[in-house]
Write a protein that holds these residues in place. Structure first.
Motif, PDB file in Angstrom:
ATOM      1  N   TYR A  56      37.841  46.934  58.153  1.00  0.00           N
ATOM      2  CA  TYR A  56      36.895  47.032  57.040  1.00  0.00           C
ATOM      3  C   TYR A  56      37.637  47.040  55.704  1.00  0.00           C
ATOM      4  O   TYR A  56      37.200  46.438  54.722  1.00  0.00           O
ATOM      5  N   LEU A  57      38.809  47.697  55.679  1.00  0.00           N
ATOM      6  CA  LEU A  57      39.578  47.687  54.439  1.00  0.00           C
ATOM      7  C   LEU A  57      40.149  46.304  54.140  1.00  0.00           C
ATOM      8  O   LEU A  57      40.267  45.916  52.982  1.00  0.00           O
ATOM      9  N   ILE A  58      40.501  45.567  55.199  1.00  0.00           N
ATOM     10  CA  ILE A  58      41.015  44.214  54.988  1.00  0.00           C
ATOM     11  C   ILE A  58      39.938  43.336  54.367  1.00  0.00           C
ATOM     12  O   ILE A  58      40.198  42.590  53.418  1.00  0.00           O
ATOM     13  N   VAL A  59      38.724  43.449  54.868  1.00  0.00           N
ATOM     14  CA  VAL A  59      37.642  42.640  54.307  1.00  0.00           C
ATOM     15  C   VAL A  59      37.404  43.031  52.852  1.00  0.00           C
ATOM     16  O   VAL A  59      37.307  42.181  51.965  1.00  0.00           O
ATOM     17  N   LEU A  60      37.339  44.326  52.591  1.00  0.00           N
ATOM     18  CA  LEU A  60      37.140  44.794  51.222  1.00  0.00           C
ATOM     19  C   LEU A  60      38.265  44.304  50.320  1.00  0.00           C
ATOM     20  O   LEU A  60      38.047  43.806  49.214  1.00  0.00           O
ATOM     21  N   ASN A  61      39.479  44.438  50.826  1.00  0.00           N
ATOM     22  CA  ASN A  61      40.667  44.069  50.062  1.00  0.00           C
ATOM     23  C   ASN A  61      40.654  42.587  49.702  1.00  0.00           C
ATOM     24  O   ASN A  61      40.849  42.213  48.540  1.00  0.00           O
ATOM     25  N   THR A  62      40.410  41.737  50.683  1.00  0.00           N
ATOM     26  CA  THR A  62      40.446  40.305  50.410  1.00  0.00           C
ATOM     27  C   THR A  62      39.245  39.886  49.568  1.00  0.00           C
ATOM     28  O   THR A  62      39.351  38.976  48.752  1.00  0.00           O
ATOM     29  N   PHE A  63      38.099  40.577  49.743  1.00  0.00           N
ATOM     30  CA  PHE A  63      36.932  40.224  48.934  1.00  0.00           C
ATOM     31  C   PHE A  63      37.185  40.527  47.462  1.00  0.00           C
ATOM     32  O   PHE A  63      36.991  39.676  46.587  1.00  0.00           O
ATOM     33  N   VAL A  64      37.643  41.752  47.169  1.00  0.00           N
ATOM     34  CA  VAL A  64      37.905  42.103  45.776  1.00  0.00           C
ATOM     35  C   VAL A  64      39.062  41.253  45.232  1.00  0.00           C
ATOM     36  O   VAL A  64      39.049  40.858  44.066  1.00  0.00           O
ATOM     37  N   GLY A  65      40.029  40.939  46.096  1.00  0.00           N
ATOM     38  CA  GLY A  65      41.101  40.043  45.666  1.00  0.00           C
ATOM     39  C   GLY A  65      40.553  38.690  45.247  1.00  0.00           C
ATOM     40  O   GLY A  65      40.982  38.107  44.250  1.00  0.00           O
ATOM     41  N   PHE A  66      39.578  38.202  45.979  1.00  0.00           N
ATOM     42  CA  PHE A  66      38.967  36.913  45.683  1.00  0.00           C
ATOM     43  C   PHE A  66      38.187  36.966  44.371  1.00  0.00           C
ATOM     44  O   PHE A  66      38.388  36.145  43.469  1.00  0.00           O
ATOM     45  N   THR A  67      37.291  37.963  44.220  1.00  0.00           N
ATOM     46  CA  THR A  67      36.488  38.017  42.999  1.00  0.00           C
ATOM     47  C   THR A  67      37.385  38.260  41.774  1.00  0.00           C
ATOM     48  O   THR A  67      37.146  37.697  40.709  1.00  0.00           O
ATOM     49  N   THR A  68      38.425  39.085  41.961  1.00  0.00           N
ATOM     50  CA  THR A  68      39.322  39.326  40.835  1.00  0.00           C
ATOM     51  C   THR A  68      40.041  38.050  40.427  1.00  0.00           C
ATOM     52  O   THR A  68      40.277  37.823  39.244  1.00  0.00           O
ATOM     53  N   SER A  69      40.368  37.197  41.390  1.00  0.00           N
ATOM     54  CA  SER A  69      41.057  35.958  41.024  1.00  0.00           C
ATOM     55  C   SER A  69      40.120  35.045  40.237  1.00  0.00           C
ATOM     56  O   SER A  69      40.561  34.323  39.344  1.00  0.00           O
ATOM     57  N   VAL A  70      38.800  35.096  40.545  1.00  0.00           N
ATOM     58  CA  VAL A  70      37.839  34.321  39.743  1.00  0.00           C
ATOM     59  C   VAL A  70      37.799  34.870  38.321  1.00  0.00           C
ATOM     60  O   VAL A  70      37.862  34.128  37.336  1.00  0.00           O
ATOM     61  N   PHE A  71      37.748  36.179  38.212  1.00  0.00           N
ATOM     62  CA  PHE A  71      37.752  36.812  36.894  1.00  0.00           C
ATOM     63  C   PHE A  71      39.046  36.502  36.159  1.00  0.00           C
ATOM     64  O   PHE A  71      39.052  36.154  34.973  1.00  0.00           O
ATOM     65  N   SER A  72      40.148  36.606  36.899  1.00  0.00           N
ATOM     66  CA  SER A  72      41.460  36.386  36.294  1.00  0.00           C
ATOM     67  C   SER A  72      41.580  34.980  35.721  1.00  0.00           C
ATOM     68  O   SER A  72      42.200  34.778  34.677  1.00  0.00           O
TER      69      SER A  72
END
Lengths: 481, 220
Positions: free
Chosen positions: A68-84
């Motif tokens: 569950y943490l891996i999914v959360l981690n990669t999801f926020v990593g993905f959205t942050t890269s869009v923001f970035s």
């Protein structure tokens, strides 16, 4: 269809390979897009792991907790890269970052994702330590990337405190090995987490106790628990905002995850001390300290950094209480805090860019000049303050009610700390979001999708949690004991 | 033979603690760097001795890394850096040698009183190694707290890592992964530090050198 075992390796291999490619590619447009594509692909692989689980390997493993943490981690990593992608374009235009540094930034972003995923997936406590050290070093470099006097100071402070923390954690890891070695035997097995939990009941208890103190202090530094939090506000305030979002939303969780893994080893040994009280004390201290610190903040990113300390305090407290309900609340709070805090940093990043300042006093009336950003920030702060009907309200409510049910006296400082924090946030929010507009009113050229997506999830979670997710959280909460 | 090998291991680990004390009160930076080289050298000997008595040849690699990298390369690089930054003759106020040494002794006592009872079941060599290693770690921490200068903080940190390596080698059969990773991470850590020292130059300039330049009328 990709097999689970391949997905497991791809979760690590994609960011690793992307880091190499991004370090070589010139041009901001391509690299920013490639960064998004790589994180999206990693997220997709992580989703495969949820459905189909690979067997326990020599170094890596997937169980209910870390998936569950891996999914959360990669999801926020993905959205942050869009923001970035939209954030960094602006930094390039204003000349705060040069193209060479940008290349470095993207490569480091992927290395950080790799390191965090490795830390979450590793079955070997030595490997986990290496991964967390790698994550620390990459974030140190990223915090200092603007090369202003303040940024270098912040990165140096983070580096020194982070390394001390990581050194103490290694000492704790060595002690765990020593405790395990007579039972499990020499070699790799004595570092494998699954083997350690299996046979933890026969370990030398005093040695485990000392080991846990070192682990808690060491990884606790990375979680940002008071009194070891000194690096955290500076690192959040001076680095690029996408990094603040990833630090608050993800890296703090990863460090806490490490502590919890060791707590599970201790929990399996009947003679070892109960790790709960230690965590409760540190959690409450962080909560109350950070809640009071929120009042005197002048820098908007610094303020939300203190809010992260506050929430990590609540989460540590919840896990310290233990038991099915408190663990459930802790897990939910971890998720909600990650999503909300990164959404807030997405908003704050664009606000700071458009206003050209991070000083709270110079930002006013956002809802009038920038409705989407302004109201996004309002919703985010309302969520982080723990007001209904958003997700954090639910998790905080569960923490408080389970504490009342078992240790009513402990609930008093807990509620006190939370209320003090709410007061500070509402006070500051009022000035920033409403009133006479101040500063630049230029429109923001950026995508608001990541922020809105996070807030939507938090809102939905506050109103209704899908039953399979609840069952799953309960399962993990049982696992944590 | 068992007695002798035990005594030598004991001697070397104890020497490492002693050199840690030496580091604590060096007020001049170049002297501090030399003392650190000695620290790394003693560590290399201790690790090599462990490799010999544990019959674990891979530990010789760790010993070699400690000797070559920490004992030779880093002190040389640091010395150059310090000369280039023009702080090699700088004398740092350590904040009272007496109190610092007293606190240091307290920490060693703490390390021994914590570790010895806890590791009752382990063999005596591991037990004492661990106590000494913890003492070195705590002394390294103390040094980082009492120093203001970036270079001495880094040296404090590296002496702390030396303590960790002593602990890792004292733990019998600790897998190679960990040793290599420790050495590797030190390498990365040092690269980071190198970059930092370059950037932190600014800080030193404002502290002393720039003031001196302005005074001499040769502002850069």
């Amino acid at each position: 269809m990709i097999a689970a075992a391949d997905a497991l390796y791809l979760v690590l291999a994609i960011p690793f390979a992307a880091a190499g490619v991004l370090a070589l590619l010139p041009g901001y447009r391509i690299t920013a897009r490639l960064n998004v594509v790589a994180t999206a692909a990693t997220f997709a692989m992580a989703c495969i792991l949820v459905v189909d689980r690979p067997p326990v390997g020599r170094f890596l493993f997937v169980d209910d907790f870390n998936v569950y943490l891996i999914v959360l981690n990669t999801f926020v990593g993905f959205t942050t890269s869009v923001f970035s992608a939209s954030y960094i374009g602006h930094e390039l235009e204003t000349g705060r970052l040069t193209p060479a540094y940008l290349r470095f930034y993207h490569a480091m972003y992927q290395v950080l994702m790799f390191a965090m995923n490795l830390a979450l997936l590793s079955d070997n406590i030595g490997l986990m330590w290496v991964a967390i050290e790698l994550a620390t070093l990459t974030t140190v470099l990223m915090v200092g990337i603007y090369r202003t006097h303040e940024a270098i100071e912040a990165a140096w402070k983070y580096f020194i405190l982070g390394s001390v923390g990581i050194a103490l954690a290694l000492f704790g890891t060595i002690l765990v090995y020593l405790a395990a070695q007579p039972v499990v035997g020499e070699g790799l097995d004595a570092l494998s987490w699954t083997r350690l939990v299996e046979s933890a009941a026969r370990f030398n208890a005093p040695l485990l106790n000392i080991a846990f103190v070192f682990i808690l202090l060491g990884y606790g530094t990375k979680v940002g628990l008071a009194p070891l939090h000194a690096w955290l506000p500076d690192a959040h305030a001076e680095g690029p905002t996408p990094i603040s979002a990833v630090l608050s939303g993800l890296l703090l969780n990863v460090a806490l995850y490490a502590v919890l893994r060791f707590k599970m080893i201790l929990g399996a040994n009947p003679e070892a001390i109960a790790p709960g009280p230690l965590m409760i004390v540190m959690g409450l201290t962080s909560l109350i300290f950070a809640a009071f610190m929120l009042y005197r903040r002048r820098d908007i990113k610094r303020m939300f950094a203190y809010s992260s300390i506050e929430h990590m305090g609540i989460i540590t407290f919840a896990f310290g209480m233990g038991g099915a309900l408190a663990n459930f609340a802790g897990l939910l709070h971890m998720t909600m805090h990650s999503l909300t805090k990164s959404a807030i940093f997405f908003a704050v990043g664009h606000i700071a860019q458009v206003k050209g300042t991070q000083r709270i006093a110079e930002i006013r009336g956002l809802t009038e000049t920038h409705p989407v950003l302004g109201w996004g920030l309002v919703v985010g702060v309302v969520a982080i303050a723990g007001l209904p009907p958003l997700g954090i309200f639910m998790s905080e409510f569960l923490v408080i009610s389970s504490t009342f049910a078992r240790e009513p006296l402990l609930a008093v400082p807990l509620v006190f700390g939370i209320l003090v924090g709410v007061g500070a946030l509402v006070l500051r929010l009022h000035g920033v979001a409403f009133g006479e507009p101040l500063g630049s009113t230029a429109p923001v050229r950026a995508t608001h999708v990541p922020m809105l997506a996070h807030l939507a999830i938090v809102l939905v979670a506050g109103l209704w949690l899908p039953p399979p997710l609840v069952a799953w959280f309960q399962n993990v909460a049982e696992l944590l004991r | 033979m068992g007695g002798l090998s035990f005594d030598i291991a004991h001697l070397l680990a104890g020497a490492l603690v002693l050199v840690s004390f030496l580091l604590l009160y060096q007020s001049r930076i170049s002297a501090l760097i030399s003392a650190f080289a000695l620290h790394a050298f003693v560590l290399a000997l201790a690790v090599a001795w462990q490799a010999a008595i544990q019959d674990a040849p891979h530990l010789f690699v760790t010993a070699a890394i400690a000797f070559l990298f920490k004992g030779l390369v880093i002190p040389i690089v640091l010395n150059r850096m310090v000369v280039r930054l023009r702080i090699h003759r700088a004398i740092e106020t350590v904040g009272g040698i007496g109190p610092t040494m007293l606190v240091g002794m307290g920490l060693v006592a703490l390390a021994i009183s914590v570790m010895l009872p806890a590791t009752d079941l382990a063999d005596p060599l591991t037990q004492e190694d661990l106590a000494f290693a913890l003492a070195v770690v705590l002394l390294g921490l103390l040094m980082m707290v009492t120093r203001r200068n970036a270079v001495s903080q880094v040296i404090g940190f590296m002496s702390l890592e030396n303590g960790l390596i002593l602990a890792a080698t004292g733990a019998k059969g600790m897998p190679l992964v960990v040793e290599i990773s420790v050495a590797f991470s030190i390498l990365i850590a040092f690269i980071v530090v190198g970059i930092f020292l370059f950037r932190i130059r600014e800080r030193f300039d404002t502290v002393d050198v720039q003031a001196l330049d302005r005074f001499r009328g040769e502002r850069r």
